[in-house]
Scaffold this active site. Structure first.
Site, PDB file in Angstrom:
ATOM      1  N   GLU A  54    -141.934  20.522 -34.130  1.00 52.51           N
ATOM      2  CA  GLU A  54    -141.833  19.054 -34.201  1.00 52.51           C
ATOM      3  C   GLU A  54    -143.091  18.486 -34.826  1.00 52.51           C
ATOM      4  O   GLU A  54    -144.192  18.994 -34.604  1.00 52.51           O
ATOM      5  CB  GLU A  54    -141.629  18.517 -32.776  1.00 52.51           C
ATOM      6  N   ARG A  57    -139.469  11.342 -35.770  1.00 51.45           N
ATOM      7  CA  ARG A  57    -140.155  12.627 -35.804  1.00 51.45           C
ATOM      8  C   ARG A  57    -139.332  13.640 -36.593  1.00 51.45           C
ATOM      9  O   ARG A  57    -138.104  13.626 -36.573  1.00 51.45           O
ATOM     10  CB  ARG A  57    -140.397  13.166 -34.380  1.00 51.45           C
ATOM     11  N   ARG A  71    -139.030   5.688 -32.453  1.00 50.14           N
ATOM     12  CA  ARG A  71    -139.996   6.730 -32.810  1.00 50.14           C
ATOM     13  C   ARG A  71    -139.305   7.740 -33.719  1.00 50.14           C
ATOM     14  O   ARG A  71    -138.272   8.313 -33.358  1.00 50.14           O
ATOM     15  CB  ARG A  71    -140.492   7.417 -31.543  1.00 50.14           C
ATOM     16  N   CYS A 104    -150.528  16.973 -35.211  1.00 47.11           N
ATOM     17  CA  CYS A 104    -150.034  16.169 -36.326  1.00 47.11           C
ATOM     18  C   CYS A 104    -151.093  15.262 -36.934  1.00 47.11           C
ATOM     19  O   CYS A 104    -150.799  14.530 -37.868  1.00 47.11           O
ATOM     20  CB  CYS A 104    -148.864  15.309 -35.856  1.00 47.11           C
TER      21      CYS A 104
END
Length: 411
Positions: free
Chosen positions: A115, A161, A159, A77
């Protein structure tokens, strides 16, 4: 039938947060891969030897097992991250998801799960996520994606995602329902203190130790809570510098556009000649010396602008102090937050607990590598909750297939 273990292959596995969540839901990971040596060592020690160290772009599909049910892939990422202001479709790391496409095309798993970071949704004004979804759909999969917040599922960390799920069976692409939050019908968020408060007075150390009858691994941490940065040694008035530079630019005959072109900037130089609404800026030392070459100004402000010194970043400036009473902010791969006691950074073990790794999960490598492994991981609990939903769909599909087979036999 409910006892059947569905099989998983995993790309970009890291230290195994996503895989472990699926294992906890009774999936069997038959093959995994990553390029990060220390993460692979951690994975092997805690999960299994089925992980292969190597560059996925150099691993042919025929070296990967057939007949697995789901492909997992938290593709890298860094190029997509909203923390990376230089993110671009030209960053080759952004296209490693195409290795997922290759494996999906060659192996035809029933499901896949990808993801990535929140920044993926806004990159190139949404064109990147659109491109990725279209590529997955072109392989004959129904595809859905959502932005999930880990704290909504009991993870002590805010978090966010992007999770992309696809299947070729005509089933749902299931996402877990929120279980935690501020609404009355939900459980309260799990706070940082609830997750790691018991370690707050435990001395950090390199070796494992026993605390309250439990062995604690990796309770080591950076202690540089007073980070420093290079800043100007002298007070500088931006308006004075602006007037000074505008005078010498006019005298030299250079336009703002020409200055920008000379430096290779899009608009940066324009801010050197602007002081309205406090939007102006002062050139950094290297740009200052280059400006002096082309504009020919005198030495009046050279010392004020170019002399630097190391200055401390205060706690308030760093904005990285963890809060006991709420879930933690995102655990990053680069630098952990400052502990609420302000005496050290969050320890590796504390970061791991905030990512919901088990207490006995031991990380391998240098301190920096351990932080990186944890920061790059998917929270285990969130992965587990996603896995449970996918397992239900796969079990339903098998039950319907078996029922159809029995009917055919009776005919």
């Amino acid at each position: 039938m409910d006892n059947k273990k569905f099989k998983v292959a995993s790309l970009f596995s890291g230290c195994g947060g996503l895989d472990l969540g699926f294992i906890q839901s009774s999936f069997e990971v038959v093959w995994a891969n990553d390029f990060f040596r220390e993460a692979v060592e951690t994975y092997k020690q805690n999960i299994g030897d089925h992980i292969i160290l190597g560059d996925i772009t150099k691993i042919p599909s025929n070296e990967i097992p057939d007949h697995f049910d789901i492909l997992l892939g938290g593709f890298p990422c860094q190029g997509f991250s909203i923390a990376n202001i230089k993110r671009s479709m030209k960053d080759e790391r952004n296209f490693l998801y195409k290795e997922m496409l290759r494996i999906i095309k060659d192996k035809r798993p029933k499901y896949f799960l990808a993801e990535n970071v929140k920044g993926l949704l806004s990159m190139q004004k949404g064109k990147v996520i659109e491109m990725i979804i279209n590529d997955f759909q072109s392989l004959g999969y129904d595809v859905d994606y959502r932005l999930l917040k880990a704290s909504d599922y009991g993870v002590p960390q805010h978090r966010e995602r992007v999770v992309i799920i696809g299947n070729r069976l005509g089933l749902k692409n299931p996402f877990p329902k929120k279980s935690h939050g501020n609404d009355e019908e939900l459980l309260p968020f799990v706070s940082t203190k609830e997750a790691v408060g018991f370690l707050s007075k435990a001395r950090i150390r390199d070796k494992s130790f026993i605390l309250n009858g439990q062995r604690i691994f990796n309770h080591k941490a950076r202690t540089n809570v007073h980070d420093k940065f290079w800043g100007r040694k002298h007070q500088v008035n931006q308006h004075d510098i602006c007037d000074y530079l505008k005078y010498w630019r006019a005298k030299s005959g250079w336009s703002t556009k020409r200055v920008d072109e000379h430096f290779g900037y899009a608009h940066t130089a324009g801010h050197w000649f602007r002081k309205d609404n406090n939007s102006g800026s002062i050139p950094n030392p290297s740009d200052w010396w280059e400006l002096k070459k082309i504009l020919g100004f005198d030495d009046k402000y050279d010392q004020q602008v170019t002399e630097l010194e190391l200055k401390p970043i205060t706690f308030e400036q760093s904005l990285r102090i963890n809060n006991w009473s709420t879930p933690s902010d995102t655990i990053t791969a680069t630098g952990p937050e400052i502990h609420p006691n302000r005496e050290r950074r969050m320890s590796v073990r504390e970061c791991a607990l905030l990512q919901t790794f088990p207490m006995d999960f031991e990380f391998i490598g240098s301190l920096g590598n351990q932080y990186k492994q944890i920061g790059n991981a998917v929270p285990v609990l969130m992965a587990h909750k996603i896995a449970e939903e996918i397992k239900k769909e796969l079990q339903l599909h098998d039950q319907q297939a078996n029922r159809k087979t029995r009917i055919e036999v009776l005919k």
